[in-house]
Design a protein around this motif. Structure first.
Motif, PDB file in Angstrom:
ATOM      1  N   PRO A 266      45.220  34.400  36.894  1.00 49.73           N
ATOM      2  CA  PRO A 266      44.687  34.732  38.220  1.00 49.73           C
ATOM      3  C   PRO A 266      45.818  34.914  39.237  1.00 49.73           C
ATOM      4  CG  PRO A 266      43.391  32.989  37.231  1.00 49.73           C
ATOM      5  CD  PRO A 266      44.573  33.203  36.320  1.00 49.73           C
ATOM      6  N   GLY A 267      45.615  35.836  40.151  1.00 48.63           N
ATOM      7  CA  GLY A 267      46.577  36.070  41.219  1.00 48.63           C
ATOM      8  C   GLY A 267      47.696  37.014  40.866  1.00 48.63           C
ATOM      9  N   ILE A 268      47.715  37.500  39.625  1.00 49.00           N
ATOM     10  CA  ILE A 268      48.777  38.395  39.186  1.00 49.00           C
ATOM     11  C   ILE A 268      48.213  39.786  38.918  1.00 49.00           C
ATOM     12  CG2 ILE A 268      50.502  38.861  37.415  1.00 49.00           C
ATOM     13  CD1 ILE A 268      51.216  36.463  39.083  1.00 49.00           C
ATOM     14  N   THR A 269      48.781  40.799  39.552  1.00 47.64           N
ATOM     15  CA  THR A 269      48.483  42.186  39.222  1.00 47.64           C
ATOM     16  C   THR A 269      49.806  42.877  38.906  1.00 47.64           C
ATOM     17  OG1 THR A 269      48.750  43.220  41.405  1.00 47.64           O
ATOM     18  CG2 THR A 269      46.643  42.105  40.976  1.00 47.64           C
ATOM     19  N   SER A 270      49.753  44.158  38.614  1.00 47.96           N
ATOM     20  CA  SER A 270      50.985  44.876  38.301  1.00 47.96           C
ATOM     21  C   SER A 270      51.900  44.994  39.514  1.00 47.96           C
ATOM     22  CB  SER A 270      50.659  46.276  37.788  1.00 47.96           C
ATOM     23  OG  SER A 270      49.971  47.024  38.780  1.00 47.96           O
ATOM     24  N   SER A 271      51.347  44.760  40.715  1.00 47.46           N
ATOM     25  CA  SER A 271      52.152  44.952  41.928  1.00 47.46           C
ATOM     26  C   SER A 271      52.185  43.755  42.866  1.00 47.46           C
ATOM     27  CB  SER A 271      51.617  46.156  42.718  1.00 47.46           C
ATOM     28  OG  SER A 271      50.271  45.933  43.095  1.00 47.46           O
ATOM     29  N   SER A 272      51.472  42.678  42.541  1.00 45.90           N
ATOM     30  CA  SER A 272      51.418  41.569  43.497  1.00 45.90           C
ATOM     31  C   SER A 272      51.262  40.211  42.832  1.00 45.90           C
ATOM     32  CB  SER A 272      50.266  41.782  44.480  1.00 45.90           C
ATOM     33  OG  SER A 272      49.026  41.683  43.816  1.00 45.90           O
ATOM     34  N   ILE A 273      51.652  39.198  43.579  1.00 52.59           N
ATOM     35  CA  ILE A 273      51.445  37.794  43.220  1.00 52.59           C
ATOM     36  C   ILE A 273      50.812  37.138  44.435  1.00 52.59           C
ATOM     37  CG2 ILE A 273      52.522  35.610  42.575  1.00 52.59           C
ATOM     38  CD1 ILE A 273      54.920  37.246  41.543  1.00 52.59           C
ATOM     39  N   THR A 274      49.638  36.551  44.265  1.00 54.46           N
ATOM     40  CA  THR A 274      48.958  35.902  45.386  1.00 54.46           C
ATOM     41  C   THR A 274      49.041  34.387  45.246  1.00 54.46           C
ATOM     42  OG1 THR A 274      47.421  37.751  45.663  1.00 54.46           O
ATOM     43  CG2 THR A 274      46.771  35.628  46.612  1.00 54.46           C
ATOM     44  N   ILE A 275      49.601  33.759  46.259  1.00 49.30           N
ATOM     45  CA  ILE A 275      49.680  32.308  46.319  1.00 49.30           C
ATOM     46  C   ILE A 275      49.062  31.851  47.631  1.00 49.30           C
ATOM     47  CG2 ILE A 275      51.739  32.208  44.859  1.00 49.30           C
ATOM     48  CD1 ILE A 275      53.423  31.856  47.386  1.00 49.30           C
ATOM     49  N   GLY A 276      48.792  30.569  47.769  1.00 49.71           N
ATOM     50  CA  GLY A 276      48.197  30.087  49.014  1.00 49.71           C
ATOM     51  C   GLY A 276      48.364  28.595  49.160  1.00 49.71           C
ATOM     52  N   GLY A 277      48.102  28.103  50.360  1.00 47.86           N
ATOM     53  CA  GLY A 277      48.211  26.676  50.614  1.00 47.86           C
ATOM     54  C   GLY A 277      47.502  26.293  51.894  1.00 47.86           C
TER      55      GLY A 277
ATOM     56  N   LYS B 125      58.519  37.998  32.889  1.00 49.96           N
ATOM     57  CA  LYS B 125      58.370  39.335  33.438  1.00 49.96           C
ATOM     58  C   LYS B 125      56.990  39.513  34.050  1.00 49.96           C
ATOM     59  CE  LYS B 125      58.966  44.232  32.268  1.00 49.96           C
ATOM     60  NZ  LYS B 125      59.310  45.201  31.190  1.00 49.96           N
ATOM     61  N   THR B 126      55.970  39.055  33.329  1.00 50.95           N
ATOM     62  CA  THR B 126      54.631  38.921  33.907  1.00 50.95           C
ATOM     63  C   THR B 126      54.418  37.423  34.075  1.00 50.95           C
ATOM     64  OG1 THR B 126      53.786  40.914  32.833  1.00 50.95           O
ATOM     65  CG2 THR B 126      52.166  39.299  33.589  1.00 50.95           C
ATOM     66  N   PRO B 127      54.556  36.903  35.296  1.00 53.45           N
ATOM     67  CA  PRO B 127      54.540  35.451  35.493  1.00 53.45           C
ATOM     68  C   PRO B 127      53.249  34.807  34.991  1.00 53.45           C
ATOM     69  CG  PRO B 127      55.255  36.591  37.473  1.00 53.45           C
ATOM     70  CD  PRO B 127      54.722  37.641  36.554  1.00 53.45           C
ATOM     71  N   THR B 128      53.400  33.650  34.394  1.00 55.52           N
ATOM     72  CA  THR B 128      52.253  32.832  34.004  1.00 55.52           C
ATOM     73  C   THR B 128      52.346  31.503  34.729  1.00 55.52           C
ATOM     74  OG1 THR B 128      53.377  31.788  32.127  1.00 55.52           O
ATOM     75  CG2 THR B 128      52.224  33.892  31.704  1.00 55.52           C
ATOM     76  N   ARG B 129      51.214  30.851  34.858  1.00 54.33           N
ATOM     77  CA  ARG B 129      51.210  29.546  35.499  1.00 54.33           C
ATOM     78  C   ARG B 129      52.082  28.559  34.720  1.00 54.33           C
ATOM     79  NH1 ARG B 129      44.730  29.278  37.084  1.00 54.33           N
ATOM     80  NH2 ARG B 129      44.954  30.181  39.186  1.00 54.33           N
ATOM     81  N   ALA B 130      51.969  28.593  33.405  1.00 51.93           N
ATOM     82  CA  ALA B 130      52.789  27.705  32.576  1.00 51.93           C
ATOM     83  C   ALA B 130      54.267  28.053  32.740  1.00 51.93           C
ATOM     84  CB  ALA B 130      52.370  27.824  31.110  1.00 51.93           C
ATOM     85  N   GLY B 131      54.566  29.333  32.835  1.00 49.77           N
ATOM     86  CA  GLY B 131      55.949  29.757  33.025  1.00 49.77           C
ATOM     87  C   GLY B 131      56.514  29.295  34.357  1.00 49.77           C
ATOM     88  N   LEU B 132      55.681  29.301  35.387  1.00 51.07           N
ATOM     89  CA  LEU B 132      56.108  28.826  36.698  1.00 51.07           C
ATOM     90  C   LEU B 132      56.482  27.354  36.636  1.00 51.07           C
ATOM     91  CD1 LEU B 132      56.433  29.223  39.789  1.00 51.07           C
ATOM     92  CD2 LEU B 132      54.020  28.587  40.003  1.00 51.07           C
ATOM     93  N   MET B 133      55.624  26.548  36.003  1.00 49.48           N
ATOM     94  CA  MET B 133      55.905  25.116  35.908  1.00 49.48           C
ATOM     95  C   MET B 133      57.166  24.864  35.088  1.00 49.48           C
ATOM     96  SD  MET B 133      53.610  24.093  37.895  1.00 49.48           S
ATOM     97  CE  MET B 133      54.289  22.425  37.854  1.00 49.48           C
ATOM     98  N   LYS B 134      57.346  25.631  34.025  1.00 51.19           N
ATOM     99  CA  LYS B 134      58.548  25.470  33.207  1.00 51.19           C
ATOM    100  C   LYS B 134      59.798  25.789  34.020  1.00 51.19           C
ATOM    101  CE  LYS B 134      60.743  26.997  28.897  1.00 51.19           C
ATOM    102  NZ  LYS B 134      60.627  27.878  27.704  1.00 51.19           N
ATOM    103  N   ALA B 135      59.729  26.851  34.822  1.00 43.61           N
ATOM    104  CA  ALA B 135      60.878  27.222  35.653  1.00 43.61           C
ATOM    105  C   ALA B 135      61.206  26.144  36.674  1.00 43.61           C
ATOM    106  CB  ALA B 135      60.604  28.552  36.353  1.00 43.61           C
TER     107      ALA B 135
ATOM    108  N   GLY C 144      47.297  45.788  29.299  1.00 36.54           N
ATOM    109  CA  GLY C 144      47.080  46.046  27.888  1.00 36.54           C
ATOM    110  C   GLY C 144      46.206  44.969  27.289  1.00 36.54           C
ATOM    111  N   ALA C 145      46.667  44.413  26.189  1.00 39.53           N
ATOM    112  CA  ALA C 145      45.894  43.379  25.512  1.00 39.53           C
ATOM    113  C   ALA C 145      46.098  42.027  26.163  1.00 39.53           C
ATOM    114  CB  ALA C 145      46.295  43.308  24.037  1.00 39.53           C
ATOM    115  N   HIS C 146      47.123  41.908  27.005  1.00 39.64           N
ATOM    116  CA  HIS C 146      47.418  40.629  27.643  1.00 39.64           C
ATOM    117  C   HIS C 146      46.627  40.483  28.937  1.00 39.64           C
ATOM    118  CE1 HIS C 146      49.599  37.156  29.072  1.00 39.64           C
ATOM    119  NE2 HIS C 146      49.829  37.793  30.210  1.00 39.64           N
ATOM    120  N   ARG C 147      45.938  39.381  29.062  1.00 39.13           N
ATOM    121  CA  ARG C 147      45.177  39.112  30.274  1.00 39.13           C
ATOM    122  C   ARG C 147      46.023  38.273  31.221  1.00 39.13           C
ATOM    123  NH1 ARG C 147      39.257  36.105  30.650  1.00 39.13           N
ATOM    124  NH2 ARG C 147      39.024  36.280  32.919  1.00 39.13           N
ATOM    125  N   ALA C 148      46.301  38.808  32.385  1.00 36.82           N
ATOM    126  CA  ALA C 148      47.156  38.113  33.337  1.00 36.82           C
ATOM    127  C   ALA C 148      46.451  36.897  33.914  1.00 36.82           C
ATOM    128  CB  ALA C 148      47.554  39.064  34.463  1.00 36.82           C
TER     129      ALA C 148
END
Length: 417
Positions: free
Chosen positions: A33-44, A351-361, A27-31
């Protein structure tokens, strides 16, 4: 090996997870990077090859855990894609590979990258980009004490100086007349460990009769071991990665040096590594280290939920690792534990993960129990506490050489840092 739409492959140390990813607008919210409606991409980045390749079972176990999670609904309906790059424990490779993860692969977060020097090389870059550098596989205290300047970075395991302090305190209390010889890797990793040892020794730090460093590319440690022996050391402390640790233990025996006690940093206190040292002639009598994860080979922990879950996951999603797990490869448990914590944080990142939300968690964990950590250990973080695991247990090598195992003793050390 069927995986219901995914492929987990381990070929010559290369790990690939491919998952169906559907790009979607929110919608109006821009996810992020690495977040889609069906996936989360991480790497290392990990040393799948090179001088520290004995650690390659860590990302393999992490990949297995994410595959398990994906088969059980993913993270709030999103499946986790794990992109692993091989930097061979070489910071000059870590930098471009991490840039590729961020700028080309568009990862949501850099997860689990291994090694102190490799992570230091990308520390500023990731924080400037505001890309989470999380649960990295290194216990240096930088990641905790520099949280204000580098807010996008956090480790997972107990820190090296804190672990070093445990050895120092134990030596000072139990063998106050020890003559201590130290072998340490000549970089921030080894120096952090050594600094912690000296703090723990307190007034006894003058009893370090010799401290010898080595470069990570060295294949022989005979010169350093002979110097420690010549200094009259009767207590051997090793702060090294697995291959040099094995070499040091074997070399000490071959040159006729028999310390009364030997201490091995947790990063190399793997049952399979100790067995390899023993099979090459090393005397493991009296070797001491620490642990903070459950053990698949220590009988009193065989029926814990963590060990049972580890065997179920590895058996189904990475069966090639099962012999390692059953043989006591603690790095498999480590990988599962770090991945569990990552999933926990993603589940609490919105619900839609954000980078800031990840760090807060990750920075608001309140007595969280990871099933793969040693019984009694709780993860606790806050805005002022950037150290997830701050407990350790001492372990001693018991049994006959290669047939032995690590046995915990004493009580949990708390507030390790």
């Amino acid at each position: 090996m069927g995986m219901k739409g995914r492929v987990l492959a381990v070929f010559a140390g290369v790990i690939v997870i491919a998952a169906v990813a559907v790009t979607a607008a929110f919608g109006a919210h821009r996810a992020d990077p690495g977040i889609t409606s069906s996936s989360i991409t991480i790497g290392g980045t990990f040393p799948l090859t090179g001088v520290a390749s004995l650690y390659k079972t860590i990302p393999a176990a992490e990949a297995a855990y994410f595959a398990y999670v994906n088969d059980h609904g993913g993270v709030n309906g999103r499946k986790v894609n794990f992109d692993v790059k091989d930097d061979a424990y070489d910071p000059s490779k870590t930098v471009p590979l991490t840039q590729q993860l961020v700028e080309q692969d568009n990862v949501f977060a850099v997860f689990g990258s291994l090694g102190t020097a490799p992570n230091l090389a990308i520390w500023s870059y990731l924080n400037q980009k505001k890309v989470p550098q999380v649960l990295i596989a290194t216990g240096d205290s930088y990641w905790g004490f520099s949280a204000k300047k580098y807010p996008w970075t956090i480790g997972w395991q107990p820190d090296y100086p804190g672990e070093g302090k445990i050895y120092g305190k134990y030596i000072a209390a139990n063998t106050p007349n020890a003559k201590i010889g130290v072998l340490y890797q000549n970089d921030a990793f080894g120096k952090n460990y050594y600094a912690g040892l000296r703090v723990g020794l307190g007034a006894k730090k003058s009893q370090v009769v010799s401290a010898q460093s080595y470069d990570v590319t060295q294949t022989s440690l005979a010169q350093q071991i002979l110097a420690l022996k010549a200094a009259g050391a009767d207590t051997f402390v090793i702060f090294a990665t697995p291959s040099p640790t094995i070499t040091a233990l074997v070399t000490a025996t071959k040159v006729g040096w028999s310390p009364k006690a030997t201490y091995v940093g947790n990063v190399s206190a793997n049952r399979l590594f100790m067995q390899l040292a023993a099979s090459n002639g090393a005397n493991l009598s009296g070797v001491v280290s620490t642990a903070y994860t459950v053990s698949a080979t220590y009988a009193p922990q065989a029926n814990t939920a963590g060990v049972k879950l580890a065997k179920a996951i590895i058996g189904q999603y990475a069966p090639a690792l099962l012999p390692s797990l059953n043989g006591g490869d603690g790095n498999v448990i480590y990988g599962l534990g770090a991945a569990w914590t990552m999933v926990y944080a993603l589940q609490h990142a919105g619900k839609t993960p954000t980078r800031a939300g990840l760090m807060k968690a990750l920075k608001s964990m309140n007595n969280v129990t990871d099933p793969f950590t040693y019984p009694g250990i709780k993860m606790q973080t806050s805005a002022k506490d950037n150290f997830p695991i701050e407990q350790d247990i001492l372990v001693k090598w018991t049994g006959n050489g290669a047939a032995g195992d690590w046995t915990p003793f004493g009580k949990l050390y708390s507030g390790v840092r």
